[in-house]
Design an enzyme around this catalytic site. Structure first.
Site, mmCIF file in Angstrom:
data_model
loop_
_atom_site.group_PDB
_atom_site.id
_atom_site.type_symbol
_atom_site.label_atom_id
_atom_site.label_comp_id
_atom_site.label_asym_id
_atom_site.label_seq_id
_atom_site.Cartn_x
_atom_site.Cartn_y
_atom_site.Cartn_z
ATOM 1 N N CYS A 75 0.844 -1.220 0.040
ATOM 2 C CA CYS A 75 -0.094 -0.030 0.036
ATOM 3 C C CYS A 75 0.878 1.513 -0.073
ATOM 4 O O CYS A 75 0.510 2.263 -0.631
ATOM 5 C CB CYS A 75 -0.949 -0.190 1.058
ATOM 6 N N HIS A 93 -1.672 1.551 7.431
ATOM 7 C CA HIS A 93 -2.048 1.461 6.055
ATOM 8 C C HIS A 93 -1.776 2.797 5.599
ATOM 9 O O HIS A 93 -2.143 3.800 5.913
ATOM 10 C CB HIS A 93 -3.302 0.963 5.926
#
Length: 976
Positions: A331, A901
């Site tokens: 990510c 994230h």
């Protein structure tokens, strides 16, 4: 496509369309007719270059068809000088690009004999120049009609293996034209013209060009044979292939070469020559055309979505609104790529193929153009409008190949990848092919304007790319020596700003306070302490909550039921990590017992439980640590095994029940029976214990100053009780700092063990030890305290970035005046800002003992971020847009240090709408959702650049700013 034969002077010529070979059908009995005469030069073109023109020239000459006149030839001596010597003769040096001609050796020897004989009327007259022996010979076909001539198909290709000096001689163009004008050229024969090429360390005439077979990837059966010089570029091969296969100008193509092993090699660098690419005659060259969705047929993407339907193949969406599949902890890469993909001028640069002419394959600092090409492929796919999401597998492999830190699938930092990618793209697209040495110069009192201009020009002499044009700005760095006051001013380029966040000088620590009063439960406290404070500061803060003097406190790090570390008051608080379990004990003495002192002795105490070992006969026992360790203050006059037992029973009285008289009688009877079996029934007899294997905490720092007389003089033995004369709940034993019995240590080491272990039998622990009560604790009112972090403005971070700071001891500056390293003061100022300004918020803080993420809310404007107050260069007041920026993308990080994230907010350059990119998911968002505590890297575009990019489309109603109106709120996704 063949052309109908044409008859010229009894010869039938058949030309193959666009082919370097000329097919000629004709009757060869006209063998001694010559083309050309004295005083006349016929223009001859190379067959390989223009066969039709060459054949036409031959046809014109055939039509004239007249014999050379001997009487008008120059004198023999004059001929010899013009052909062999002089500026136009054979002896002249080769020059790259010149044309030289091949002449058959036998004819040339006959000419030499003729001119050297001295008789112009000699029978040795050579006649027309005849190179027939140099061409490939094709056998004639047998005619069916006796009246029809024998037809030959002549292919004007040289024989293989011809050797200069044996089969032919080379003449420069002027000498060749002299001979043709004097003696003529055999009917139908084209001149054999070849170019001089320059090879490494040598120049030579290229007699045999390279013949390549050009095919298209989707039609390998149809090939075009084309001749190329060894010095022709791969770019010329690509252009020729595009012309032959009628490729549209807007289509992307690339070449592959089939090697001797049958595999295909990409021809990356279109600027290198055919020779450098090691292409050989007869080699197959395949031209590949990019598909409409931005992918190459040779690199089909394997979409990692099992729910992909057939309709998705014909998907047509908005360009740029395309997700990136998470390959496993990628990510961070997806976030950086989405931000960079939404930089308008950079994306247009790749979509318009401007990068193809600037790929730098020979830069030793670059990645051979592979990173730039991989990124270009990714951009073309994302902006084709044919994908909902794409799999960046090829790009990930390229990044890992050139940057080993990104190998595998570990979590990384999006800003670190962004830094690598910008540097890699710059070096792959650097227009400077050979970097010159540039000496960095100090200002030396010169005006800033002059020094800044010189620094920027020096930077551009070595670094010139679209990345420099778009992202690079200029710092002014000022260093001041604290001793001599010497001032050093330099100007340095930058690609992004890493700005610090205003951080608090306080930190919050959670600790457990263990009072001496056994009736009081342990208390949990949340303390606000200085980040750069000491252990004593922690004790002072806790004293305010408990009323206990700091001098009566000892601080310990407890890990796995052991004391991992006992802190001294002068140790820094930075050595305590947020994840550590810190216990503060109330004590009335000290661990370091001093002989002659009357102070209480503080004894570290561990709790252990005897468990059957996993042996076949169950005759051995193991000991397991449990519960929280204690620091017990023992009066010096009671420091005996019996006294220590009574003190510990008092300290444990809250959760340990004393046995009643009946329990003692039962226990005495059982123990009396056992006494006859063993003279020493204590739990710690030699060989009867095992060190506890589970929950090893590693070496403990323990306490450095031990009491050498503690065991021998005070306790007298290492175990108690030596005999069981009455009921005892537990036994006591000296242990090391790990809580294990060290039976093999020397007497000196035994003297250094001040730790005591309370050993419980399982049955006794079950009857008298209350585990629930032992683990109980109360929360102090301060536990509910939360440090409020006030939001900060982005301008405050920039101000902090430009604040004067003193260099650290690990990074001193060498003062040229003092001739020694100094801890100088340093100040950075902004001198020139780039078109795209990347601002990195330094949320992650690293120290020797700790790592933390700052979740402070940074308030940043979507529009009109004004840098005029920070730029110290004299400003252009007539154009304020040079200092104002609009936001175009944000890289977000959610989570903490160990896990997190990354996502992206980005403004589409075509529609001006904001979208939220979360790996392969893309959703429109409101502008008021962009600002959050997760903002990590900000991308700002200068307003004058935005106006310039949008000006051609202004009439079509395009938005005037990237931060423009948003779609209806009903379509938005809540990303908070």
């Amino acid at each position: 496509m063949a052309v109908a034969p044409r008859l010229f002077g009894g010869l039938c010529f058949r030309f193959r369309d666009q082919n370097p070979e000329v097919a000629v059908e004709g009757r060869l009995p006209i063998s001694h007719s010559c083309v050309g005469c004295r005083g006349e030069r016929t223009a001859m073109a190379t067959v390989a270059a223009n066969p039709a023109a060459a054949a036409a020239a031959v046809a014109v000459a055939v039509a004239e068809d007249r014999e050379p006149q001997r009487k008008e030839l120059p004198g023999l001596d004059s001929q010899w000088r013009q052909i062999e010597n002089g500026e136009s003769g054979r002896e002249r040096p080769l020059r790259a690009g010149e044309s030289w001609f091949l002449v058959e050796k036998h004819w040339y020897k006959q000419w030499e004999a003729y001119v050297q004989g001295g008789d112009q009327d000699s029978s040795t007259f050579p006649g027309c120049i005849n190179n027939a022996a140099l061409f490939q010979v094709l056998f004639p076909s047998i005619p069916t009609d006796d009246h029809k001539p024998i037809l030959y198909e002549i292919n004007w290709r040289l024989k293989e293996g011809l050797v200069e000096g044996e089969d032919y001689v080379l003449l420069p163009a002027a000498a060749w034209h002299y001979l043709v004008s004097w003696y003529g050229l055999e009917h139908g024969q084209p001149p054999i013209e070849r170019k001089v090429i320059e090879l490494p360390n040598i120049q030579k005439v290229e007699v045999y060009p390279v013949e390549l077979l050009l095919v298209r990837h989707n039609d390998l059966g149809k090939s075009h044979t084309v001749q190329f010089s060894h010095t022709d570029s791969i770019g010329l091969v690509l252009r020729t292939a595009r012309e032959r296969f009628l490729v549209e100008p807007q289509e992307d193509t690339r070449l592959w070469a089939k090697n001797s092993e049958g595999s295909l090699d990409r021809l990356y660098d279109t600027h290198i020559t055919v020779l450098d690419a090691a292409l050989e005659t007869g080699q197959l060259i395949i031209m590949e055309t990019r598909k409409k969705d931005g992918t190459w047929p040779s690199a089909q993407l394997h979409v990692m979505n099992n729910n992909m339907s057939e309709e998705d193949e014909d998907f047509k969406g908005q360009p740029g609104i395309c997700g990136l599949t998470n390959l496993g902890n990628t990510c961070f890469m997806n976030s950086a790529l989405q931000c960079l993909s939404n930089v308008p001028q950079l994306t247009e640069y790749f979509l318009n193929n401007c990068y193809l002419e600037e790929l730098n394959f020979r830069n030793p600092l670059g990645m051979k153009g592979e990173i730039a090409e991989a990124y270009a492929d990714l951009v073309k796919q994302a902006w084709s409008g044919h994908h909902r999401s794409i799999v960046p597998h090829v790009f990930k492999n390229k990044v890992g190949h050139f940057a080993s830190q990104f190998l595998g699938y570990q979590q990384h930092d999006s800003q670190e990848l962004l830094s690598f990618l910008l540097d890699g793209l710059h070096e792959d697209l650097n227009r400077v092919k050979k970097k010159e040495y540039v000496e960095l110069c100090d200002a030396a009192g010169r005006p800033d304007q002059e020094v800044a201009q010189e620094a920027w020009q020096n930077h551009k002499r070595r670094n010139d790319s679209v990345i420099v044009d778009t992202f690079h700005g200029l710092f002014k760095s000022t260093l001041v020596c604290p001793d001599c006051g010497n001032v050093s001013v330099t100007f340095d380029p930058f690609c992004y700003l890493s700005v610090p966040l205003p951080i608090s000088h306080k930190r919050v620590l959670e600790v457990f306070f263990i009072p001496m009063d056994p009736r009081r439960k342990p208390e949990q406290h949340r303390l606000v302490v200085p980040k750069k404070g000491k252990i004593s500061d922690l004790c002072v803060a806790l004293s305010k909550h408990t009323g206990i003097s700091p001098e009566r406190m000892m601080v310990a790090d407890v890990f796995s039921h052991r004391f991992y570390k006992l802190y001294q008051l002068e140790e820094p608080l930075s050595s305590i990590l947020d994840r550590d379990d810190i216990f503060v004990y109330e004590v009335s003495g000290r661990i370091e017992a001093i002989e002659g002192s009357r102070e209480d002795i503080v004894v570290p105490v561990y709790l252990r439980e005897r468990t059957p070992a996993r042996d076949y006969n169950n005759s051995y026992y193991g000991l397991m640590l449990f519960g929280h360790p204690l620091l017990v203050s023992v009066p010096r006059d009671r420091f005996t095994w019996e006294g220590l037992y009574n003190v510990l029973m008092y300290r444990l009285s809250r959760y340990v029940t004393k046995p009643n008289s009946d329990d003692e009688d039962d226990g005495d009877e059982k123990e009396d029976d056992e006494e006859d079996k063993d003279d020493i029934p204590g739990p710690s007899t030699g060989g009867s214990l095992r060190d506890p294997e589970p929950e090893q905490a590693g070496p403990s720092s323990g306490v450095t100053n031990r009491c050498p007389f503690l065991l021998d003089n005070c306790l007298g033995t290492s175990q108690w009780p030596p005999r069981r004369r009455r009921k005892q709940l537990f036994t006591l034993q000296t242990v090391n700092s790990n809580g294990t019995s060290d039976r093999t240590t020397s007497p000196e080491e035994v003297h250094a063990q001040p730790y005591i272990a309370i050993d419980w039998e399982p049955e006794m622990k079950k009857r008298y030890y209350d585990e629930v009560e032992a683990e109980g604790y109360v929360k102090h009112d301060c536990v509910g305290y939360v440090m409020k972090k006030a939001p900060v403005r982005l301008q405050e971070c920039i101000e902090l970035f430009t604040t004067v700071e003193t260099l650290e001891k690990e990074n001193p500056w060498y003062c040229p005046s003092c001739k020694q390293h100094q801890l100088a003061t340093k100040k950075l100022d902004l001198w020139m800002l780039p078109e795209i300004l990347i601002i990195h918020l330094k949320r992650f803080s690293y120290t020797k003992f700790s790592r933390e993420k700052l979740d402070t809310l940074v308030e940043f404007p979507i529009r009109d971020l004004d840098f005029s107050e920070f730029v110290i260069q004299p400003q252009n007041e007539l154009n304020p847009e040079l200092y104002k920026y609009d936001l175009i993308a944000v890289s977000n990080h959610y989570g903490g240090m160990r896990d997190g994230h990354y996502t992206t907010f980005a403004c589409n350059k075509d529609s001006g709408q904001w979208h939220y990119f979360d790996d392969n998911s893309v959703s429109p968002v409101n502008e008021n959702q962009i600002e959050s505590k997760a903002a990590y890297v900000l991308f700002y575009q200068r307003q004058d650049v935005a106006r310039r990019l949008l000006s051609p489309a202004g009439s079509s109603g395009a938005p005037a700013s990237p931060a423009c109106s948003s779609p209806p709120s009903s379509e938005f996704m809540d990303v908070n």
